[in-house]
Design a protein around this motif. Structure first.
Motif, PDB file in Angstrom:
ATOM      1  N   TYR A 217       0.923  -1.178  -0.212  1.00 48.32           N
ATOM      2  CA  TYR A 217      -0.193   0.106  -0.107  1.00 48.32           C
ATOM      3  C   TYR A 217       0.899   1.299  -0.052  1.00 48.32           C
ATOM      4  CZ  TYR A 217      -4.368  -2.557   0.836  1.00 48.32           C
ATOM      5  OH  TYR A 217      -5.321  -3.466   0.655  1.00 48.32           O
TER       6      TYR A 217
ATOM      7  N   LEU B 270      -3.995   5.208   2.233  1.00 45.61           N
ATOM      8  CA  LEU B 270      -3.204   3.910   1.910  1.00 45.61           C
ATOM      9  C   LEU B 270      -3.718   3.278   0.630  1.00 45.61           C
ATOM     10  CD1 LEU B 270      -3.120   2.309   5.296  1.00 45.61           C
ATOM     11  CD2 LEU B 270      -0.875   3.171   4.081  1.00 45.61           C
ATOM     12  N   VAL B 271      -3.334   3.390  -0.621  1.00 47.72           N
ATOM     13  CA  VAL B 271      -3.868   2.907  -1.675  1.00 47.72           C
ATOM     14  C   VAL B 271      -3.099   1.772  -2.303  1.00 47.72           C
ATOM     15  CG1 VAL B 271      -4.056   3.682  -4.240  1.00 47.72           C
ATOM     16  CG2 VAL B 271      -4.402   5.420  -2.333  1.00 47.72           C
ATOM     17  N   LEU B 272      -3.832   0.884  -2.536  1.00 48.59           N
ATOM     18  CA  LEU B 272      -3.124  -0.272  -3.247  1.00 48.59           C
ATOM     19  C   LEU B 272      -2.183  -0.360  -4.179  1.00 48.59           C
ATOM     20  CD1 LEU B 272      -3.027  -3.603  -2.386  1.00 48.59           C
ATOM     21  CD2 LEU B 272      -5.055  -3.703  -4.076  1.00 48.59           C
TER      22      LEU B 272
ATOM     23  N   TYR C   3       0.788  -6.197  -6.024  1.00 46.43           N
ATOM     24  CA  TYR C   3       0.346  -6.941  -5.144  1.00 46.43           C
ATOM     25  C   TYR C   3      -0.018  -8.581  -5.584  1.00 46.43           C
ATOM     26  CZ  TYR C   3      -4.520  -7.249  -6.581  1.00 46.43           C
ATOM     27  OH  TYR C   3      -5.529  -7.522  -7.387  1.00 46.43           O
TER      28      TYR C   3
ATOM     29  N   THR D 284      -8.989  -1.248  -1.681  1.00 51.77           N
ATOM     30  CA  THR D 284      -7.919  -0.775  -2.461  1.00 51.77           C
ATOM     31  C   THR D 284      -7.564   0.869  -2.094  1.00 51.77           C
ATOM     32  OG1 THR D 284      -9.612   0.194  -3.804  1.00 51.77           O
ATOM     33  CG2 THR D 284      -8.570  -1.861  -4.332  1.00 51.77           C
ATOM     34  N   ASP D 285      -8.342   1.332  -0.986  1.00 50.09           N
ATOM     35  CA  ASP D 285      -8.119   2.643  -0.657  1.00 50.09           C
ATOM     36  C   ASP D 285      -8.599   2.726   1.072  1.00 50.09           C
ATOM     37  OD1 ASP D 285      -8.091   5.630   0.020  1.00 50.09           O
ATOM     38  OD2 ASP D 285      -8.832   5.780  -1.764  1.00 50.09           O
TER      39      ASP D 285
ATOM     40  N   CYS E 129      -3.947  -2.362   8.543  1.00 51.42           N
ATOM     41  CA  CYS E 129      -3.135  -1.562   7.683  1.00 51.42           C
ATOM     42  C   CYS E 129      -3.112  -0.194   8.147  1.00 51.42           C
ATOM     43  CB  CYS E 129      -3.736  -1.675   6.180  1.00 51.42           C
ATOM     44  SG  CYS E 129      -3.331  -3.191   5.495  1.00 51.42           S
TER      45      CYS E 129
ATOM     46  N   GLY F 182       4.371   4.368   2.884  1.00 42.35           N
ATOM     47  CA  GLY F 182       3.596   3.013   2.527  1.00 42.35           C
ATOM     48  C   GLY F 182       3.879   2.040   3.405  1.00 42.35           C
TER      49      GLY F 182
ATOM     50  N   ASP G 143       2.105  -5.505   3.192  1.00 46.09           N
ATOM     51  CA  ASP G 143       1.134  -6.159   4.007  1.00 46.09           C
ATOM     52  C   ASP G 143       1.287  -7.626   3.670  1.00 46.09           C
ATOM     53  OD1 ASP G 143      -1.190  -7.128   5.177  1.00 46.09           O
ATOM     54  OD2 ASP G 143      -2.526  -6.151   3.861  1.00 46.09           O
TER      55      ASP G 143
END
Ligand code: SME
Length: 148
Positions: free
Chosen positions: A44, A51-53, A56, A64-65, A73, A117, A120
């Motif tokens: 992220y 936190l934007v994906l 992955y 995703t956000d 997270c 970032g 995860d």
């Protein structure tokens, strides 16, 4: 799991002539392929305070956000510390991606003292994460910080 070798391989990926997104994706793939209890591995990245994906490997997720403070997270980003949750059913502030996920490890990535970032990791096993996992992922995050 051979942490030293994995860390060396991560350093090798970071040196490749490739864009950042490609490098981060390769790191996710390396970790998921080589560590049996890593079932979803993703980055992220902090954008406009959320936190934007990013890259992955694993099942697609609806998360995703994520705002700071939301889910595991968001808590890791907010408190600026690693979160090791061995049994996600015991965590109230948790965003479920799949019923198969039993545990999660989230490590913030710092740049100039700020969270930029996170890496995860979700596992389908309960209580799989050791101090060695935590150290390895923290070491990888320190290396990745140079990119961001
Ligand atoms: N479970 C996370 C959300 C992200 S997914 O695991 C990919 C959380 O509680 O923040």
């Amino acid at each position: 799991m051979d942490s030293e070798k994995l860390l060396e391989e991560v350093k090798g990926i970071l040196k490749k002539d490739m864009d950042n997104e490609g490098k981060l994706k390769q790191i996710c793939k390396l970790l998921k392929d080589r560590v049996k209890h890593y079932d979803w591995v993703g980055f992220y990245l902090v954008k406009k305070g959320r936190l934007v994906l990013g890259p992955y490997v694993g099942e697609p997720t609806e998360h995703t956000d994520i705002g700071f403070g939301e889910g595991i997270c968001g808590q890791a980003a907010d408190r600026e510390e690693t979160f090791r949750v061995q049994d996600v059913t015991k965590e109230d502030n948790y965003l479920s991606c799949s019923v198969e996920v039993k545990s999660e490890l989230v490590v913030p990535i710092f740049k100039d003292g700020e969270v930029v970032g996170e890496l995860d990791i979700d596992s389908h096993e309960e209580s799989p994460f050791t101090d060695e996992d935590e150290r390895l992922i923290e070491d990888i995050c320190e290396e990745v910080a140079e990119l961001l």
